[in-house]
Write a protein that holds these residues in place. Sequence first.
Motif, short mmCIF file in Angstrom:
data_model
loop_
_atom_site.label_atom_id
_atom_site.label_comp_id
_atom_site.label_asym_id
_atom_site.label_seq_id
_atom_site.Cartn_x
_atom_site.Cartn_y
_atom_site.Cartn_z
N THR A 1 -29.10 -11.20 23.16
CA THR A 1 -29.14 -11.07 21.70
C THR A 1 -30.55 -10.74 21.25
O THR A 1 -31.53 -11.30 21.78
CB THR A 1 -28.68 -12.40 21.04
N CYS A 2 -30.68 -9.86 20.29
CA CYS A 2 -31.98 -9.44 19.77
C CYS A 2 -32.78 -10.64 19.27
O CYS A 2 -32.23 -11.57 18.68
CB CYS A 2 -31.77 -8.44 18.62
N ALA A 3 -34.09 -10.59 19.50
CA ALA A 3 -34.95 -11.71 19.10
C ALA A 3 -35.68 -11.43 17.79
O ALA A 3 -36.70 -12.05 17.51
CB ALA A 3 -35.95 -12.00 20.19
N TYR A 4 -35.20 -10.48 17.01
CA TYR A 4 -35.88 -10.20 15.74
C TYR A 4 -35.12 -10.77 14.54
O TYR A 4 -35.18 -11.95 14.29
CB TYR A 4 -36.14 -8.70 15.61
N CYS A 5 -34.34 -9.98 13.85
CA CYS A 5 -33.87 -10.46 12.54
C CYS A 5 -32.54 -11.21 12.63
O CYS A 5 -31.89 -11.27 13.66
CB CYS A 5 -33.79 -9.31 11.54
N GLY A 6 -32.14 -11.74 11.48
CA GLY A 6 -30.95 -12.58 11.40
C GLY A 6 -29.63 -11.84 11.51
O GLY A 6 -28.57 -12.48 11.40
N VAL A 7 -29.66 -10.52 11.71
CA VAL A 7 -28.40 -9.83 11.97
C VAL A 7 -27.86 -10.25 13.34
O VAL A 7 -26.65 -10.43 13.52
CB VAL A 7 -28.56 -8.29 11.90
N GLY A 8 -28.76 -10.46 14.30
CA GLY A 8 -28.33 -10.96 15.60
C GLY A 8 -27.56 -9.96 16.44
O GLY A 8 -26.51 -10.28 17.02
N CYS A 9 -28.08 -8.75 16.55
CA CYS A 9 -27.37 -7.71 17.30
C CYS A 9 -27.29 -8.05 18.79
O CYS A 9 -28.25 -8.54 19.38
CB CYS A 9 -28.11 -6.37 17.14
N GLY A 10 -26.14 -7.74 19.38
CA GLY A 10 -25.97 -7.90 20.81
C GLY A 10 -26.52 -6.68 21.54
O GLY A 10 -26.39 -5.54 21.07
N PHE A 11 -27.18 -6.93 22.68
CA PHE A 11 -27.74 -5.85 23.48
C PHE A 11 -27.36 -6.01 24.94
O PHE A 11 -27.19 -7.13 25.44
CB PHE A 11 -29.28 -5.83 23.38
N LYS A 12 -27.25 -4.89 25.61
CA LYS A 12 -27.14 -4.90 27.07
C LYS A 12 -28.53 -4.60 27.61
O LYS A 12 -29.06 -3.51 27.39
CB LYS A 12 -26.13 -3.83 27.52
N HIS B 1 -24.46 -0.76 17.23
CA HIS B 1 -25.60 -0.19 16.49
C HIS B 1 -26.85 -1.04 16.71
O HIS B 1 -26.78 -2.18 17.16
CB HIS B 1 -25.27 -0.12 15.00
N SER B 2 -28.00 -0.47 16.36
CA SER B 2 -29.25 -1.22 16.47
C SER B 2 -30.30 -0.56 15.59
O SER B 2 -30.07 0.52 15.03
CB SER B 2 -29.74 -1.23 17.93
N CYS B 3 -31.45 -1.20 15.50
CA CYS B 3 -32.57 -0.58 14.79
C CYS B 3 -33.74 -0.42 15.76
O CYS B 3 -33.66 -0.84 16.91
CB CYS B 3 -32.96 -1.39 13.56
N ILE B 4 -34.85 0.11 15.26
CA ILE B 4 -35.97 0.42 16.16
C ILE B 4 -36.69 -0.83 16.65
O ILE B 4 -37.47 -0.75 17.59
CB ILE B 4 -36.99 1.38 15.52
N LYS B 5 -36.43 -1.96 16.03
CA LYS B 5 -37.06 -3.17 16.56
C LYS B 5 -36.31 -3.64 17.82
O LYS B 5 -36.89 -3.74 18.89
CB LYS B 5 -37.09 -4.27 15.49
N GLY B 6 -35.03 -3.90 17.66
CA GLY B 6 -34.28 -4.42 18.80
C GLY B 6 -34.18 -3.43 19.95
O GLY B 6 -34.24 -3.79 21.12
N ARG B 7 -34.06 -2.16 19.62
CA ARG B 7 -33.85 -1.14 20.65
C ARG B 7 -35.12 -0.84 21.44
O ARG B 7 -35.09 -0.68 22.65
CB ARG B 7 -33.35 0.15 19.95
N HIS C 1 -33.04 -5.88 7.42
CA HIS C 1 -31.77 -6.11 8.12
C HIS C 1 -31.06 -4.78 8.31
O HIS C 1 -29.98 -4.54 7.77
CB HIS C 1 -30.88 -7.07 7.30
N PRO C 2 -31.68 -3.87 9.07
CA PRO C 2 -31.25 -2.47 9.07
C PRO C 2 -29.81 -2.24 9.50
O PRO C 2 -29.12 -1.39 8.94
CB PRO C 2 -32.21 -1.81 10.05
N VAL C 3 -29.35 -2.98 10.49
CA VAL C 3 -27.99 -2.72 10.99
C VAL C 3 -26.96 -3.17 9.94
O VAL C 3 -25.96 -2.48 9.70
CB VAL C 3 -27.78 -3.41 12.35
N PHE C 4 -27.22 -4.29 9.28
CA PHE C 4 -26.32 -4.67 8.20
C PHE C 4 -26.42 -3.68 7.05
O PHE C 4 -25.42 -3.32 6.41
CB PHE C 4 -26.60 -6.09 7.70
FE1 SF4 Z 1 -32.58 -6.67 16.02
FE2 SF4 Z 1 -32.61 -4.61 14.33
FE3 SF4 Z 1 -30.34 -5.81 14.94
FE4 SF4 Z 1 -32.12 -7.04 13.43
S1 SF4 Z 1 -30.99 -5.18 12.88
S2 SF4 Z 1 -30.99 -7.97 15.11
S3 SF4 Z 1 -34.03 -6.35 14.33
S4 SF4 Z 1 -31.64 -4.66 16.34
#
Ligand code: SF4
Length: 695
Positions: free
Chosen positions: A14-25, A48-54, A184-187
């Motif tokens: 799980t992404c360690a940035y924002c509160g959206v909490g995107c799942g990652f492989k 989906h993701s944003c440039i922080k998590g990705r 919260h880019p993905v949301f």
């Molecule tokens: Fe991470 Fe971006 Fe998803 Fe937030 S929106 S959890 S920063 S990838």
Amino acid sequence: VIMLGQAEHSKITTCAYCGVGCGFKAEMKGNQVVRMVPWKDGKANEGHSCIKGRFAWGYATHKDRVTKPMIRKSIHEAWREVSWDEAINYAASEFRRIQAKYGKDAIGGITSSRCTNEETYLVQKLIRAAFGNNNVDTCARVCHSPTGYGLGQTFGTSAGTQTFKSVEHADVIMVIGANPSDAHPVFASRMKKRLRQGAKLIVIDPRQIDLVDGPHVKADYHLQLKPGTNVAIISALAHVIVTEGLVADAYVQERCDDKSWREWSAFVARPDNSPEAITAITGVPAETVRAAARLYATGGNAAIYYGLGVTEHAQGSTMVMGIANLAMATGNVGREGVGVNPLRGQNNVQGACDMGSFPHELPGYRHISDSTVRSQFEAAWGVTLNPEPGLRIPNMLDAAHAGEFKGMYCEGEDIVQSDPNTQHVTSALMAMECLVVQDIFLNETAKYAHVFLPGSSFLEKDGTFTNAERRISRVRKVMPPKAGYADWEVTMKLANALGYPMQYQHPSEIMAEIAALTPSFRGVSYEKIDQHGSVQWPCNENTEETGTAIMHVDKFVRGKGRFIITQYVATDEKVTRKFPLLLTTGRILSQYNVGAQTRRTENSQWHHEDRLHIHPHDAEERGIQHDAFVKIESRAGDTVLRAFVTQTMQPGVVYTTFHFPESGANVITTDNSDWATNCPEYKVTAVQVLPVMAT
Ligand code: SF4
């Protein structure tokens, strides 16, 4: 640095940035991550993701990582690398020495949203069981503590009501004090998709954020209020709904407390709460307020999303309750497409709050004074707990100034850069005799520390994070901890050195203890999360297998929803001849909070300094050129930033981000705070801005 190459294996995390909490492989070659791929089955992000998590995970292997424990007797001495045992034993002996000399309450600790649920739980357990007091707090103090208070008072639980997916059923979306496109880019993408399908949009914000007039969506109404006047606006919206007969009468009658309804509706109907009466306060035309209120009340499913522009005010808790009032009065709680949705800023700020890291609450938001609840923890932990709430972060700092608070265990939180009035924070830390900082970098707070314990990044440990929709997802260890131990193991070592035994073999055992002691987590286990991908609390014998997607469906958690009177009170932070502008603060897409992580990644090429946004009128009046340096002064302090002259600001209001320590944004913010929770009033600081003359 992103290491490209052929992946050999992968793990879901799980992404360690924002509160959206995107799942990652996390795709790996040996022990090294080569790529982070957004997880298509992740419920929060659906691929989906944003440039922080990705892209911004390279900080985990950055050369600045500190991997050896260090101690020093005084902050004027150089650090000395020591063994784990020496560092832990020194910290424990210092904490015990301080307690023997100054009393049991002279020490405390801070946990963070950087930590997993299990780590946060352990920190508050250590403080309550081993320190023997309730002096524990978390970074939610400086962001969403008013959400906890406000939603607890009105609905009965301190969390958002919906899933992110719920926005797909919204007909009217009201965004208050939030900038999801950046924070919260993905949301935000999900919300924009719904807007492009025809949902209506109301934005309440002092700035013209991109949702107002962006390339893909435009707001139907922008209530561009003056900073600090949220409560006046929310009462005016309620005034229109009540006085124009737009209330959901049957819902209110069935679902809400009658006495509180009668008192609140009489209050908001008063002429001094009318849009016409509050225009002078907010600067928003009365007809815009009336139109927005009518749209919210009559436009179908209406959902409110809000951020720190609501909470970080002297009346932050009042505004949260005002939002809840509005949703209840219009019947917009308890089904898909509606609700009250705090956009939690950090990856695990929801979890940090859930896990009992507030000085007055045990895990699951149960008050420390409740003897029945306390006795359950006492039996499980084998100690007697103090029934009195402990100190909040600002109280700890004040007590340090008064010579009554001498030691702190600070895990994953950089209070020097993130808390307001930096000078007040640093002088408090300098008054302490033992500051223990546990972090992955030697952060600004560590400059005042006596013991440094190397932390572990999200790639180096197992655990769980809880996102803004109460979704609990796994964090999986994909590489060994660089310093040898994960954060939960370090806390355990400290507890043992203090004489309080902790013997967990794996974070799943900690979660099992949390579940056993916390009714809303009773059905949570690693096995279930592994099976379903994630679960949402409340998750127990009364819910579906995967927990609760929408809250307050048949009744509110507290029973009847409670309306609370929200009297607008002007902030003490007023413009004067000396400080004629109001500064507000926020975030930008490529950077994250104090920047400790993102500044050490490729993201810095997109945004490498904080800028002072100022309206052309204010800039011209002061002879300020775009890109030129300006000095910003407040009654707390001053700093220098480069100017960004832009029409997105309203005259009289300036704005900056706070991602870079050298900008010192929090040198100028004051220590005004929310009346109920002490959440700092970051969003309103009276300042003067003047050009810096070239020499
Ligand atoms: Fe991470 Fe971006 Fe998803 Fe937030 S929106 S959890 S920063 S990838």
